[in-house]
Write a protein that holds these residues in place. Structure first.
Motif, PDB file in Angstrom:
ATOM      1  N   GLY A 101       0.798  -1.223   0.000  1.00 13.47           N
ATOM      2  CA  GLY A 101       0.000   0.000   0.000  1.00 13.47           C
ATOM      3  C   GLY A 101       0.827   1.268   0.000  1.00 13.47           C
ATOM      4  N   VAL A 102       2.160   1.156  -0.038  1.00 16.39           N
ATOM      5  CA  VAL A 102       3.016   2.343  -0.108  1.00 16.39           C
ATOM      6  C   VAL A 102       2.636   3.114  -1.367  1.00 16.39           C
ATOM      7  CG1 VAL A 102       5.382   3.172  -0.410  1.00 16.39           C
ATOM      8  CG2 VAL A 102       4.907   1.290   1.153  1.00 16.39           C
ATOM      9  N   THR A 103       2.407   4.436  -1.221  1.00 14.90           N
ATOM     10  CA  THR A 103       1.941   5.257  -2.330  1.00 14.90           C
ATOM     11  C   THR A 103       2.850   6.465  -2.519  1.00 14.90           C
ATOM     12  OG1 THR A 103      -0.334   4.611  -1.843  1.00 14.90           O
ATOM     13  CG2 THR A 103      -0.034   6.561  -3.208  1.00 14.90           C
ATOM     14  N   ASP A 104       3.226   6.721  -3.763  1.00 15.52           N
ATOM     15  CA  ASP A 104       3.963   7.933  -4.129  1.00 15.52           C
ATOM     16  C   ASP A 104       3.076   8.727  -5.077  1.00 15.52           C
ATOM     17  OD1 ASP A 104       6.123   7.083  -2.665  1.00 15.52           O
ATOM     18  OD2 ASP A 104       7.456   6.762  -4.373  1.00 15.52           O
ATOM     19  N   LYS A 105       2.969  10.058  -4.826  1.00 23.07           N
ATOM     20  CA  LYS A 105       2.135  10.926  -5.670  1.00 23.07           C
ATOM     21  C   LYS A 105       3.014  11.977  -6.329  1.00 23.07           C
ATOM     22  CE  LYS A 105      -1.957  10.333  -2.828  1.00 23.07           C
ATOM     23  NZ  LYS A 105      -2.971  10.985  -2.011  1.00 23.07           N
ATOM     24  N   TYR A 106       2.654  12.314  -7.570  1.00 21.14           N
ATOM     25  CA  TYR A 106       3.393  13.297  -8.352  1.00 21.14           C
ATOM     26  C   TYR A 106       2.410  14.232  -9.034  1.00 21.14           C
ATOM     27  CZ  TYR A 106       7.094   9.910  -7.642  1.00 21.14           C
ATOM     28  OH  TYR A 106       8.002   9.058  -7.066  1.00 21.14           O
ATOM     29  N   LYS A 107       2.866  15.475  -9.298  1.00 21.92           N
ATOM     30  CA  LYS A 107       2.006  16.471  -9.931  1.00 21.92           C
ATOM     31  C   LYS A 107       2.836  17.280 -10.921  1.00 21.92           C
ATOM     32  CE  LYS A 107       0.801  20.104  -7.427  1.00 21.92           C
ATOM     33  NZ  LYS A 107       0.100  20.973  -6.475  1.00 21.92           N
ATOM     34  N   ASP A 108       2.263  17.535 -12.118  1.00 23.12           N
ATOM     35  CA  ASP A 108       2.906  18.383 -13.107  1.00 23.12           C
ATOM     36  C   ASP A 108       1.873  19.393 -13.597  1.00 23.12           C
ATOM     37  OD1 ASP A 108       5.360  18.786 -14.902  1.00 23.12           O
ATOM     38  OD2 ASP A 108       3.692  18.748 -16.329  1.00 23.12           O
ATOM     39  N   CYS A 109       2.202  20.682 -13.493  1.00 23.41           N
ATOM     40  CA  CYS A 109       1.269  21.752 -13.858  1.00 23.41           C
ATOM     41  C   CYS A 109       1.727  22.524 -15.086  1.00 23.41           C
ATOM     42  CB  CYS A 109       1.082  22.695 -12.669  1.00 23.41           C
ATOM     43  SG  CYS A 109       0.376  21.876 -11.229  1.00 23.41           S
ATOM     44  N   GLY A 110       2.453  21.878 -15.952  1.00 27.42           N
ATOM     45  CA  GLY A 110       2.935  22.524 -17.165  1.00 27.42           C
ATOM     46  C   GLY A 110       4.364  22.996 -16.978  1.00 27.42           C
ATOM     47  N   GLY A 111       4.950  23.448 -18.057  1.00 25.73           N
ATOM     48  CA  GLY A 111       6.344  23.888 -17.987  1.00 25.73           C
ATOM     49  C   GLY A 111       7.271  22.694 -18.060  1.00 25.73           C
ATOM     50  N   LYS A 112       8.169  22.609 -17.087  1.00 28.39           N
ATOM     51  CA  LYS A 112       9.165  21.529 -17.064  1.00 28.39           C
ATOM     52  C   LYS A 112       8.512  20.190 -16.687  1.00 28.39           C
ATOM     53  CE  LYS A 112      13.898  20.966 -15.570  1.00 28.39           C
ATOM     54  NZ  LYS A 112      14.973  21.483 -14.755  1.00 28.39           N
ATOM     55  N   VAL A 113       8.923  19.118 -17.347  1.00 29.03           N
ATOM     56  CA  VAL A 113       8.395  17.771 -17.100  1.00 29.03           C
ATOM     57  C   VAL A 113       8.804  17.300 -15.701  1.00 29.03           C
ATOM     58  CG1 VAL A 113       8.549  15.360 -17.872  1.00 29.03           C
ATOM     59  CG2 VAL A 113       8.427  17.190 -19.546  1.00 29.03           C
ATOM     60  N   THR A 114       7.883  16.639 -14.988  1.00 31.37           N
ATOM     61  CA  THR A 114       8.159  16.122 -13.643  1.00 31.37           C
ATOM     62  C   THR A 114       8.741  14.722 -13.736  1.00 31.37           C
ATOM     63  OG1 THR A 114       6.352  17.415 -12.720  1.00 31.37           O
ATOM     64  CG2 THR A 114       7.110  15.542 -11.420  1.00 31.37           C
ATOM     65  N   LYS A 115       9.867  14.506 -13.060  1.00 30.33           N
ATOM     66  CA  LYS A 115      10.504  13.180 -13.043  1.00 30.33           C
ATOM     67  C   LYS A 115       9.922  12.345 -11.914  1.00 30.33           C
ATOM     68  CE  LYS A 115      14.725  14.389 -15.326  1.00 30.33           C
ATOM     69  NZ  LYS A 115      14.612  13.811 -16.601  1.00 30.33           N
ATOM     70  N   ILE A 116       9.761  11.059 -12.191  1.00 33.09           N
ATOM     71  CA  ILE A 116       9.242  10.097 -11.214  1.00 33.09           C
ATOM     72  C   ILE A 116      10.342   9.097 -10.896  1.00 33.09           C
ATOM     73  CG2 ILE A 116       7.610   8.191 -10.905  1.00 33.09           C
ATOM     74  CD1 ILE A 116       5.691   9.720 -12.722  1.00 33.09           C
ATOM     75  N   SER A 117      10.564   8.842  -9.609  1.00 32.57           N
ATOM     76  CA  SER A 117      11.524   7.831  -9.188  1.00 32.57           C
ATOM     77  C   SER A 117      11.151   7.368  -7.782  1.00 32.57           C
ATOM     78  CB  SER A 117      12.942   8.389  -9.204  1.00 32.57           C
ATOM     79  OG  SER A 117      13.854   7.379  -8.852  1.00 32.57           O
ATOM     80  N   THR A 118      10.655   6.142  -7.684  1.00 36.37           N
ATOM     81  CA  THR A 118      10.158   5.647  -6.398  1.00 36.37           C
ATOM     82  C   THR A 118      11.207   4.914  -5.579  1.00 36.37           C
ATOM     83  OG1 THR A 118       9.475   3.531  -7.338  1.00 36.37           O
ATOM     84  CG2 THR A 118       7.850   5.320  -7.365  1.00 36.37           C
ATOM     85  N   GLY A 119      12.241   4.402  -6.217  1.00 40.11           N
ATOM     86  CA  GLY A 119      13.156   3.511  -5.520  1.00 40.11           C
ATOM     87  C   GLY A 119      12.498   2.140  -5.388  1.00 40.11           C
ATOM     88  N   TYR A 120      13.250   1.150  -4.916  1.00 44.68           N
ATOM     89  CA  TYR A 120      12.715  -0.212  -4.784  1.00 44.68           C
ATOM     90  C   TYR A 120      11.941  -0.371  -3.488  1.00 44.68           C
ATOM     91  CZ  TYR A 120      15.063  -2.250  -8.816  1.00 44.68           C
ATOM     92  OH  TYR A 120      15.451  -2.577 -10.098  1.00 44.68           O
TER      93      TYR A 120
END
Length: 132
Positions: A101-120
């Motif tokens: 159930g570990v959850t990571d959330k990300y948000k991108d509002c335009g402009g520069k692309v948001t990088k996603i990296s959760t780790g293992y």
């Protein structure tokens, strides 16, 4: 064998060491002890390489491109989240690891692309979501 000749033999053998007992009888060469290797080879310990899949989720207003990897009962997700409209509404990405159930959330509002990296994380699966 004379001491000079013994010195030449020892020099020729390099790392081998000789011991001459008091009686003048030549002992067998002693092989140097090898230090144990700090790095195990993959075939010896059952270590496996990660298995990865490239995926893409696209909705009106956003794109989520990612790679999901599985390795020794663990999962990770890396990639990019992109708001493609730039209309003030953000694109939201979410990664949920199952069953923990570990959850990571990300948000991108335009402009520069948001990088996603959760780790293992210890997980049998990773569920990835995109919403606008």
């Amino acid at each position: 064998m004379s001491k000079i000749r013994m010195g030449l033999v020892a020099a020729a053998l390099g790392t081998a060491a000789f011991a001459i007992p008091a009686g003048g009888v030549q002992a067998q060469p002693v092989a140097p002890k090898a230090a144990p290797s700090a790095v195990a080879r993959a075939g010896e310990t059952g270590v496996q390489a990660p298995t990865c899949w490239d995926k893409k989720i696209k909705i009106e207003g956003g794109t989520l491109k990612y790679e999901e990897c599985s390795w020794n009962g663990k999962r990770k997700v890396t990639g990019t989240l992109n708001d493609t409209k730039g209309n003030g509404r953000c694109a939201h990405g979410k990664v949920v690891f199952v069953p923990s159930g570990v959850t990571d959330k990300y948000k991108d509002c335009g402009g520069k692309v948001t990088k996603i990296s959760t780790g293992y994380w210890n997980a049998a699966d990773a569920k990835v979501y995109l919403s606008g």
